[in-house]
Design an enzyme around this catalytic site. Structure first.
Site, PDB file in Angstrom:
ATOM      1  N   HIS A  10       0.782  -1.159  -0.185  1.00 49.13           N
ATOM      2  CA  HIS A  10       0.100  -0.031   0.049  1.00 49.13           C
ATOM      3  C   HIS A  10       0.773   1.384  -0.037  1.00 49.13           C
ATOM      4  CE1 HIS A  10      -3.682  -2.426   1.518  1.00 49.13           C
ATOM      5  NE2 HIS A  10      -2.564  -2.844   1.858  1.00 49.13           N
ATOM      6  N   TYR A  39      -2.095  -1.811   9.085  1.00 44.64           N
ATOM      7  CA  TYR A  39      -0.862  -2.250   8.558  1.00 44.64           C
ATOM      8  C   TYR A  39      -0.064  -3.045   9.495  1.00 44.64           C
ATOM      9  CZ  TYR A  39      -2.112   1.198   4.952  1.00 44.64           C
ATOM     10  OH  TYR A  39      -3.048   2.146   4.317  1.00 44.64           O
ATOM     11  N   HIS A 115      -2.012  -3.074  -3.669  1.00 38.87           N
ATOM     12  CA  HIS A 115      -3.617  -2.703  -3.459  1.00 38.87           C
ATOM     13  C   HIS A 115      -4.525  -2.738  -4.384  1.00 38.87           C
ATOM     14  CE1 HIS A 115      -6.607  -0.563  -0.631  1.00 38.87           C
ATOM     15  NE2 HIS A 115      -6.937  -1.392  -0.656  1.00 38.87           N
ATOM     16  N   LYS A 121      -8.400   1.604  -6.933  1.00 37.67           N
ATOM     17  CA  LYS A 121      -7.635   2.609  -6.402  1.00 37.67           C
ATOM     18  C   LYS A 121      -6.157   2.419  -7.085  1.00 37.67           C
ATOM     19  CE  LYS A 121      -9.329   2.358  -1.356  1.00 37.67           C
ATOM     20  NZ  LYS A 121      -8.847   3.051  -0.590  1.00 37.67           N
ATOM     21  N   CYS A 123      -3.413   2.624  -5.644  1.00 33.90           N
ATOM     22  CA  CYS A 123      -2.186   2.208  -4.496  1.00 33.90           C
ATOM     23  C   CYS A 123      -1.676   1.084  -4.878  1.00 33.90           C
ATOM     24  CB  CYS A 123      -3.385   2.140  -3.053  1.00 33.90           C
ATOM     25  SG  CYS A 123      -2.361   1.562  -1.666  1.00 33.90           S
TER      26      CYS A 123
END
Length: 137
Positions: A10, A39, A115, A121, A123
């Site tokens: 991420h 995380y 991710h 996304k 990410c």
């Protein structure tokens, strides 16, 4: 110990001049109603690896994938307009590669993912498979 089969990478979606870490990210995650940081590891701008949630605990970093994964967050990932940008430092990429290498030695058969493979996304703002070409992602 829970069964692990993947590492999910991420970004913190912060600008390159923002150097945050576990403490700041945990504060944000707690504001979202989470118990703690989602995380398992955070890699700061200088390459320092900070421990987040213990690996033994299920993370809160990727909907539908938390049960069997390890979440690693790189600090950075957006430009001044908050658009995705690969603005990570060489020290961060070095630390990421070492951390992934160590995790793969400790937990067999881990695959590596960004991710964005599991969510709509950008990410982590780079192609994970490009970074780990020699690995089986």
């Amino acid at each position: 110990m829970r069964k692990l089969d993947k590492i999910i990478i991420h970004c913190s979606a912060t600008r390159k001049n923002q150097d945050i870490g576990v403490k700041e990210i945990a504060q944000e995650h707690k504001k979202n109603g989470w118990e703690n940081i989602g995380y398992h590891f955070v890699i700061r701008r200088n390459g320092e690896i900070e421990d987040g949630r213990p690996i033994e605990e299920i993370g809160a970093h990727c909907k539908g994938q938390n049960k069997n994964s390890i979440g690693i967050c790189l600090v950075g990932g957006v430009n001044e307009q908050l658009k995705a940008e690969n603005n990570f430092t060489p020290a961060q990429f070095f630390s990421l590669q070492k951390l992934v290498q160590n995790l793969k030695m400790k937990f067999q058969n881990l695959t590596i993912h960004g991710h964005k493979e599991f969510a709509a996304k950008d990410c982590p703002s780079f192609e994970v498979t490009d970074l780990f070409k020699e690995e089986k992602c």
